[in-house]
Design an enzyme around this catalytic site. Sequence first.
Site, PDB file in Angstrom:
ATOM      1  N   CYS A   2      36.454  17.254  41.455  1.00  0.00           N
ATOM      2  CA  CYS A   2      36.651  17.280  40.008  1.00  0.00           C
ATOM      3  C   CYS A   2      35.387  16.781  39.318  1.00  0.00           C
ATOM      4  O   CYS A   2      34.518  16.166  39.933  1.00  0.00           O
ATOM      5  CB  CYS A   2      37.836  16.404  39.627  1.00  0.00           C
ATOM      6  SG  CYS A   2      39.335  16.801  40.535  1.00  0.00           S
ATOM      7  N   ARG A  27      32.624  22.167  39.091  1.00  0.00           N
ATOM      8  CA  ARG A  27      33.294  21.260  40.029  1.00  0.00           C
ATOM      9  C   ARG A  27      34.800  21.480  40.090  1.00  0.00           C
ATOM     10  O   ARG A  27      35.464  20.927  40.981  1.00  0.00           O
ATOM     11  CB  ARG A  27      33.033  19.801  39.617  1.00  0.00           C
ATOM     12  CG  ARG A  27      31.618  19.337  39.893  1.00  0.00           C
ATOM     13  CD  ARG A  27      31.429  17.909  39.409  1.00  0.00           C
ATOM     14  NE  ARG A  27      30.141  17.368  39.828  1.00  0.00           N
ATOM     15  CZ  ARG A  27      29.945  16.646  40.913  1.00  0.00           C
ATOM     16  NH1 ARG A  27      30.958  16.381  41.705  1.00  0.00           N
ATOM     17  NH2 ARG A  27      28.745  16.192  41.224  1.00  0.00           N
ATOM     18  N   TRP A  74      39.941  20.188  40.110  1.00  0.00           N
ATOM     19  CA  TRP A  74      40.224  21.047  41.265  1.00  0.00           C
ATOM     20  C   TRP A  74      41.364  20.363  41.993  1.00  0.00           C
ATOM     21  O   TRP A  74      41.201  19.278  42.531  1.00  0.00           O
ATOM     22  CB  TRP A  74      38.991  21.182  42.152  1.00  0.00           C
ATOM     23  CG  TRP A  74      39.158  22.185  43.254  1.00  0.00           C
ATOM     24  CD1 TRP A  74      38.905  23.528  43.191  1.00  0.00           C
ATOM     25  CD2 TRP A  74      39.586  21.917  44.596  1.00  0.00           C
ATOM     26  NE1 TRP A  74      39.160  24.111  44.407  1.00  0.00           N
ATOM     27  CE2 TRP A  74      39.585  23.152  45.294  1.00  0.00           C
ATOM     28  CE3 TRP A  74      39.991  20.774  45.277  1.00  0.00           C
ATOM     29  CZ2 TRP A  74      39.950  23.258  46.626  1.00  0.00           C
ATOM     30  CZ3 TRP A  74      40.364  20.873  46.609  1.00  0.00           C
ATOM     31  CH2 TRP A  74      40.335  22.105  47.265  1.00  0.00           C
ATOM     32  N   ASN A  98      37.931  11.580  40.311  1.00  0.00           N
ATOM     33  CA  ASN A  98      37.459  12.582  41.262  1.00  0.00           C
ATOM     34  C   ASN A  98      37.613  11.988  42.651  1.00  0.00           C
ATOM     35  O   ASN A  98      37.041  10.935  42.942  1.00  0.00           O
ATOM     36  CB  ASN A  98      35.991  12.937  41.005  1.00  0.00           C
ATOM     37  CG  ASN A  98      35.412  13.822  42.108  1.00  0.00           C
ATOM     38  OD1 ASN A  98      36.135  14.585  42.741  1.00  0.00           O
ATOM     39  ND2 ASN A  98      34.119  13.708  42.329  1.00  0.00           N
ATOM     40  N   GLY A  99      38.400  12.639  43.518  1.00  0.00           N
ATOM     41  CA  GLY A  99      38.556  12.129  44.864  1.00  0.00           C
ATOM     42  C   GLY A  99      40.010  12.123  45.292  1.00  0.00           C
ATOM     43  O   GLY A  99      40.855  12.836  44.725  1.00  0.00           O
ATOM     44  N   GLU A 479      26.469  34.799  56.261  1.00  0.00           N
ATOM     45  CA  GLU A 479      26.321  34.511  54.834  1.00  0.00           C
ATOM     46  C   GLU A 479      26.811  35.690  53.996  1.00  0.00           C
ATOM     47  O   GLU A 479      27.501  35.498  52.983  1.00  0.00           O
ATOM     48  CB  GLU A 479      24.852  34.209  54.524  1.00  0.00           C
ATOM     49  CG  GLU A 479      24.439  34.294  53.067  1.00  0.00           C
ATOM     50  CD  GLU A 479      25.059  33.238  52.169  1.00  0.00           C
ATOM     51  OE1 GLU A 479      24.845  33.308  50.953  1.00  0.00           O
ATOM     52  OE2 GLU A 479      25.762  32.332  52.680  1.00  0.00           O
ATOM     53  N   LYS A 483      29.927  35.473  51.302  1.00  0.00           N
ATOM     54  CA  LYS A 483      29.806  35.817  49.884  1.00  0.00           C
ATOM     55  C   LYS A 483      30.876  36.820  49.470  1.00  0.00           C
ATOM     56  O   LYS A 483      31.476  36.704  48.405  1.00  0.00           O
ATOM     57  CB  LYS A 483      28.411  36.393  49.602  1.00  0.00           C
ATOM     58  CG  LYS A 483      27.327  35.368  49.535  1.00  0.00           C
ATOM     59  CD  LYS A 483      27.505  34.464  48.327  1.00  0.00           C
ATOM     60  CE  LYS A 483      26.646  33.224  48.455  1.00  0.00           C
ATOM     61  NZ  LYS A 483      27.068  32.301  49.516  1.00  0.00           N
ATOM     62  N   GLU A 486      34.205  35.031  49.283  1.00  0.00           N
ATOM     63  CA  GLU A 486      34.279  34.054  48.192  1.00  0.00           C
ATOM     64  C   GLU A 486      34.570  34.697  46.848  1.00  0.00           C
ATOM     65  O   GLU A 486      35.369  34.176  46.067  1.00  0.00           O
ATOM     66  CB  GLU A 486      32.954  33.283  48.093  1.00  0.00           C
ATOM     67  CG  GLU A 486      32.743  32.232  49.152  1.00  0.00           C
ATOM     68  CD  GLU A 486      31.417  31.512  48.956  1.00  0.00           C
ATOM     69  OE1 GLU A 486      31.407  30.282  48.985  1.00  0.00           O
ATOM     70  OE2 GLU A 486      30.386  32.199  48.773  1.00  0.00           O
ATOM     71  N   HIS A 502      32.841  42.451  72.384  1.00  0.00           N
ATOM     72  CA  HIS A 502      33.737  41.436  72.928  1.00  0.00           C
ATOM     73  C   HIS A 502      34.947  41.193  72.027  1.00  0.00           C
ATOM     74  O   HIS A 502      35.541  40.120  72.070  1.00  0.00           O
ATOM     75  CB  HIS A 502      32.963  40.139  73.162  1.00  0.00           C
ATOM     76  CG  HIS A 502      31.894  40.268  74.196  1.00  0.00           C
ATOM     77  ND1 HIS A 502      32.144  40.156  75.541  1.00  0.00           N
ATOM     78  CD2 HIS A 502      30.573  40.542  74.070  1.00  0.00           C
ATOM     79  CE1 HIS A 502      31.011  40.331  76.212  1.00  0.00           C
ATOM     80  NE2 HIS A 502      30.050  40.571  75.334  1.00  0.00           N
ATOM     81  N   LYS A 602      32.305  24.090  43.247  1.00  0.00           N
ATOM     82  CA  LYS A 602      30.916  24.106  43.689  1.00  0.00           C
ATOM     83  C   LYS A 602      30.589  22.958  44.630  1.00  0.00           C
ATOM     84  O   LYS A 602      29.985  23.143  45.676  1.00  0.00           O
ATOM     85  CB  LYS A 602      30.006  24.045  42.456  1.00  0.00           C
ATOM     86  CG  LYS A 602      28.511  24.103  42.773  1.00  0.00           C
ATOM     87  CD  LYS A 602      28.108  25.483  43.195  1.00  0.00           C
ATOM     88  CE  LYS A 602      26.607  25.617  43.334  1.00  0.00           C
ATOM     89  NZ  LYS A 602      26.244  26.959  43.830  1.00  0.00           N
TER      90      LYS A 602
END
Length: 607
Positions: A2, A27, A74, A98-99, A479, A483, A486, A502, A602
């Site tokens: 947050c 955040r 969040w 936050n936490g 990566e 992306k 996400e 495999h 983020k």
Amino acid sequence: MCGIVGVIGPNPAAPLLLEALRRLEYRGYDSAGIATLVNGAIERRRAPGKLANLAAALAAAPLAGTTGIGHTRWATHGAPTEGNAHPHGTARVSLVHNGIIENHAELRAMLEREGQQFATETDTETVAQLLDLLLARGATPVEAAGEALARLEGAYALAMVFAGHPELMIGARHGAPLAVGFGEDAMYLGSDALALAPLTQRIAYLEDGDWVVVTREGASFFDAGGQEVQREIRRTAVSGASIGRGNYRHFMEKELHEHPAVLGDTLRQMINPGTRSVVLPDLPFDFATVPLVTVSACGSAFYASQVGRYWFEQLARLPTDGDVASEFRYRAPPMPPGGLGLLVSQSGETADTLAALRYMRSQGQHVLSIVNVPESSMARESDAVLQTVAGPEIGVASTKAFTAQLAVLACLALAAGRARGRLTAQQEAVMTQALLEVPGRAAEILEHDTAIRRIAVRVAAARDVLYLGRGSCFPIAMEGALKLKEISYIHAEGYAAGEMKHGPIALIDPNVPVIAIVPSGPLFEKTASNVQEAAARGGQVIVFSDADGAAKLGGIAAETIVLPAVDPFVAPILYAIPVQLLAYHVAVLKGTDMDQPRNLAKSVTVE
């Protein structure tokens, strides 16, 4: 994950808090809220969803008062509803958090036995109710805060205001970042310097376990034992004008087009173009005697670190190990004396990566961090720091920070190779020259925007996508897949091309795009063989290669993007750009919010 902010000053607090929250929305954007002191009483406005909903609530019912706190959430404990939105509190106290309060269930049971009435499902309200009980028993706000903080377990950054105390705010930090801003006849709290940049550039950071009493006149800092301590006031370089979108539709689009400038700025601080050699700041260790490099990071930063692993081992013959930070310390690997712990992070506040750093330090390692925020917790706790000069990255999905991390890792690997006698001056000069050409080649890649947008139509229709790469381009395949997941919500996987037989080859059919990262170089033929296997099974093969590679694979590829021919050493940096750009255009076609994807934030500051 947050964002929190607080202000005490002569001007109305709500507009300042709302603007600061806009800078913290990366955040978290599940809900948001503001509380101010109005004639000594606490009033608040909250709203579920994005910050625009809170702005509308404030427009409909403005908040007066010059002291206040704000929060963008969040969600962890409790759904993202208005009732669970911060600030939380009672008539006596209001706070933002936050936490995670790990012992909230135990505290809640005790508080309910004492008659405290809870209104939410959140762990945060436990702190507010504990403060309320202590205040009701006659404690002053400072006394109540000190006693309450001593009883909390977990990770938190807190900002608190108290009814009847219009010029008092208390902040605390344990495992989550918090900064104090010093203004003209005003004081501020914020999760990071970016939130406070329009208000002040004079910042002090709480160390882990600190708490701070803030008034209009200044701030008094206390350590975890309650002893008053001094914390340095620094001038931050974060610009208050550096996070606009300009003429771009989205922050991600803007940040994708900043790749060339960011790469140039990052490389410029580490390369002497006259001698074509890497120039690092003094480091508190000698690569010549380092027995092992251990890298750790999260998300895209971890994939960057894995490219670095290839470089360290190939160019410097330096053994390199690593793991995602969320697993690293639980694996509890043995680490040799004199080893190097290398952490990579955009924010420098990622909770798991910070925990990995602290484990490395407990094992007697030198600690070097690659970060984009030089004032961050990770930077302050490291023996040495190498900065990525990416500027603020607002889009949740990392883009320009990723290639900047690769640029720093490339320079670091060259320096290690030279120190260990594995690279001659001539070899270093050739590779350094290849790095110096990267910003220009990056600009050329961005000119393929129209062609990549065309390919995005094919990918946007898919349910599953495979990305293939070999060697140092294998992490780039991961990566690219990350992306796409996400920001477009399409299932995608990145694989080492040789691993396709495999298992993943069973997924291939005409509805599955196979995106192959195939630069020319020593691994081209092997990767091309895997691409042909995918095409033979009906996969929609999309090839990213240079002119020579495209000529060899064009006959089997459904789509081909021809990229500049470059030294294989720097190919991972440049090939990251088109896979990110492809994900962006797919997200645009699907109508998702690529700047603030669902369920993501983020800076992951809780475990």
